[in-house]
Design a protein around this motif. Structure first.
Motif, PDB file in Angstrom:
ATOM      1  N   HIS A  52       0.848  -1.190   0.000  1.00 16.45           N
ATOM      2  CA  HIS A  52       0.000   0.000   0.000  1.00 16.45           C
ATOM      3  C   HIS A  52       0.882   1.237   0.000  1.00 16.45           C
ATOM      4  O   HIS A  52       2.097   1.145   0.136  1.00 16.45           O
ATOM      5  CB  HIS A  52      -0.945  -0.003   1.216  1.00 16.45           C
ATOM      6  CG  HIS A  52      -0.244   0.066   2.525  1.00 16.45           C
ATOM      7  ND1 HIS A  52       0.445  -1.000   3.063  1.00 16.45           N
ATOM      8  CD2 HIS A  52      -0.115   1.077   3.420  1.00 16.45           C
ATOM      9  CE1 HIS A  52       0.959  -0.642   4.224  1.00 16.45           C
ATOM     10  NE2 HIS A  52       0.649   0.617   4.456  1.00 16.45           N
ATOM     11  N   ARG A  93       5.794   3.192  -1.276  1.00 12.97           N
ATOM     12  CA  ARG A  93       5.042   1.938  -1.285  1.00 12.97           C
ATOM     13  C   ARG A  93       5.733   0.974  -0.337  1.00 12.97           C
ATOM     14  O   ARG A  93       6.947   0.949  -0.261  1.00 12.97           O
ATOM     15  CB  ARG A  93       4.967   1.353  -2.695  1.00 12.97           C
ATOM     16  CG  ARG A  93       4.190   2.284  -3.632  1.00 12.97           C
ATOM     17  CD  ARG A  93       3.671   1.590  -4.860  1.00 12.97           C
ATOM     18  NE  ARG A  93       2.708   0.547  -4.618  1.00 12.97           N
ATOM     19  CZ  ARG A  93       1.424   0.725  -4.252  1.00 12.97           C
ATOM     20  NH1 ARG A  93       0.971   1.939  -4.050  1.00 12.97           N
ATOM     21  NH2 ARG A  93       0.618  -0.289  -4.065  1.00 12.97           N
ATOM     22  N   SER A 146     -11.426   5.661   4.794  1.00 13.71           N
ATOM     23  CA  SER A 146     -10.353   5.652   3.806  1.00 13.71           C
ATOM     24  C   SER A 146     -10.599   6.724   2.753  1.00 13.71           C
ATOM     25  O   SER A 146     -11.731   6.927   2.309  1.00 13.71           O
ATOM     26  CB  SER A 146     -10.280   4.284   3.121  1.00 13.71           C
ATOM     27  OG  SER A 146      -9.330   4.321   2.080  1.00 13.71           O
ATOM     28  N   ASP A 148      -9.196   6.391  -0.109  1.00 11.97           N
ATOM     29  CA  ASP A 148      -9.142   5.578  -1.326  1.00 11.97           C
ATOM     30  C   ASP A 148     -10.554   5.114  -1.669  1.00 11.97           C
ATOM     31  O   ASP A 148     -11.304   4.696  -0.788  1.00 11.97           O
ATOM     32  CB  ASP A 148      -8.220   4.381  -1.084  1.00 11.97           C
ATOM     33  CG  ASP A 148      -7.939   3.578  -2.327  1.00 11.97           C
ATOM     34  OD1 ASP A 148      -8.547   3.868  -3.382  1.00 11.97           O
ATOM     35  OD2 ASP A 148      -7.117   2.657  -2.249  1.00 11.97           O
ATOM     36  N   PRO A 151     -10.423   0.744  -1.192  1.00 14.60           N
ATOM     37  CA  PRO A 151      -9.307   0.354  -0.320  1.00 14.60           C
ATOM     38  C   PRO A 151      -9.179  -1.157  -0.197  1.00 14.60           C
ATOM     39  O   PRO A 151     -10.165  -1.878  -0.163  1.00 14.60           O
ATOM     40  CB  PRO A 151      -9.689   0.982   1.022  1.00 14.60           C
ATOM     41  CG  PRO A 151     -11.180   1.062   0.989  1.00 14.60           C
ATOM     42  CD  PRO A 151     -11.530   1.333  -0.444  1.00 14.60           C
ATOM     43  N   ARG A 152      -7.926  -1.608  -0.143  1.00 15.55           N
ATOM     44  CA  ARG A 152      -7.648  -3.024   0.126  1.00 15.55           C
ATOM     45  C   ARG A 152      -7.164  -3.194   1.544  1.00 15.55           C
ATOM     46  O   ARG A 152      -7.445  -4.197   2.179  1.00 15.55           O
ATOM     47  CB  ARG A 152      -6.628  -3.550  -0.867  1.00 15.55           C
ATOM     48  CG  ARG A 152      -7.209  -3.615  -2.269  1.00 15.55           C
ATOM     49  CD  ARG A 152      -6.304  -4.210  -3.305  1.00 15.55           C
ATOM     50  NE  ARG A 152      -5.310  -5.104  -2.772  1.00 15.55           N
ATOM     51  CZ  ARG A 152      -4.110  -5.298  -3.302  1.00 15.55           C
ATOM     52  NH1 ARG A 152      -3.782  -4.670  -4.386  1.00 15.55           N
ATOM     53  NH2 ARG A 152      -3.253  -6.122  -2.758  1.00 15.55           N
ATOM     54  N   SER A 155      -4.755   2.324   5.749  1.00 14.68           N
ATOM     55  CA  SER A 155      -3.441   2.961   5.858  1.00 14.68           C
ATOM     56  C   SER A 155      -3.123   3.343   7.301  1.00 14.68           C
ATOM     57  O   SER A 155      -1.985   3.629   7.620  1.00 14.68           O
ATOM     58  CB  SER A 155      -3.368   4.201   4.964  1.00 14.68           C
ATOM     59  OG  SER A 155      -4.305   5.164   5.379  1.00 14.68           O
TER      60      SER A 155
END
Length: 164
Positions: A52, A93, A146, A148, A151-152, A155
């Motif tokens: 991420h 990353r 999130s 994003d 999101p996966r 963060s």
């Protein structure tokens, strides 16, 4: 009025309180009016936080217990062990992998800015109905929203978001 320093957590107590298979935040800074965010995160043996990128904030990661590795976006691997301090610059990353004894670490960063809602360039005609639900953007572990759209991983605490 001056703020008063206070003990927020006792790390030794947090470390022994983690169940061996437990994953996620053991503690987070939640006081009102703060300018920092901090989390103590535990990963069980051989668990990971997928690759991420944090686009807004630098993060300081301090390994408290266990070990593992941090894979950088450049493909390098940093070994993680207690007392190591790693700077994760914004836009970097990274992916974390706990070793066979698990991994417990502290993250500290500037408080995440709130979401800002901007006026659309051309407002669409009102069609009625409810505003879109954003619950699928809320981390199931720490409750953070999130930024994003898909999101996966969170963060803030590293927890995986449910499959969509």
């Amino acid at each position: 009025m001056n703020a008063t320093p206070q003990v927020m957590a006792v790390l030794a107590e947090l470390l022994v309180s983690a169940a061996p298979g437990e994953r996620g935040a053991l503690w987070h800074l939640a006081e009102q009016g703060r300018e920092l965010d901090a989390n103590v995160v535990h990963l069980p043996p051989d668990a990971g936080v997928g690759e991420h990128q944090e686009d807004v904030l630098d993060v300081l990661l301090v390994v408290l217990a266990g070990g593992g590795s941090l894979r950088t976006g450049a493909g390098d691997t940093l070994e993680l062990a207690p007392t190591k301090v790693i700077w994760l610059p914004r836009t970097s990353r990274r992916a974390l992998e706990a070793g066979p004894e698990g991994l417990t670490y502290l993250t500290v960063h500037r408080r995440r800015p709130g979401l800002t809602i901007k006026q659309a360039v051309r407002a669409p005609a009102y069609e009625g109905g409810e505003a879109p639900c954003m619950l699928d953007l809320v981390c199931p572990e720490c409750g953070r929203l999130s930024a994003d759209r898909a999101p996966r991983f969170c963060s803030a605490c590293g927890e995986a978001f449910p499959e969509r």
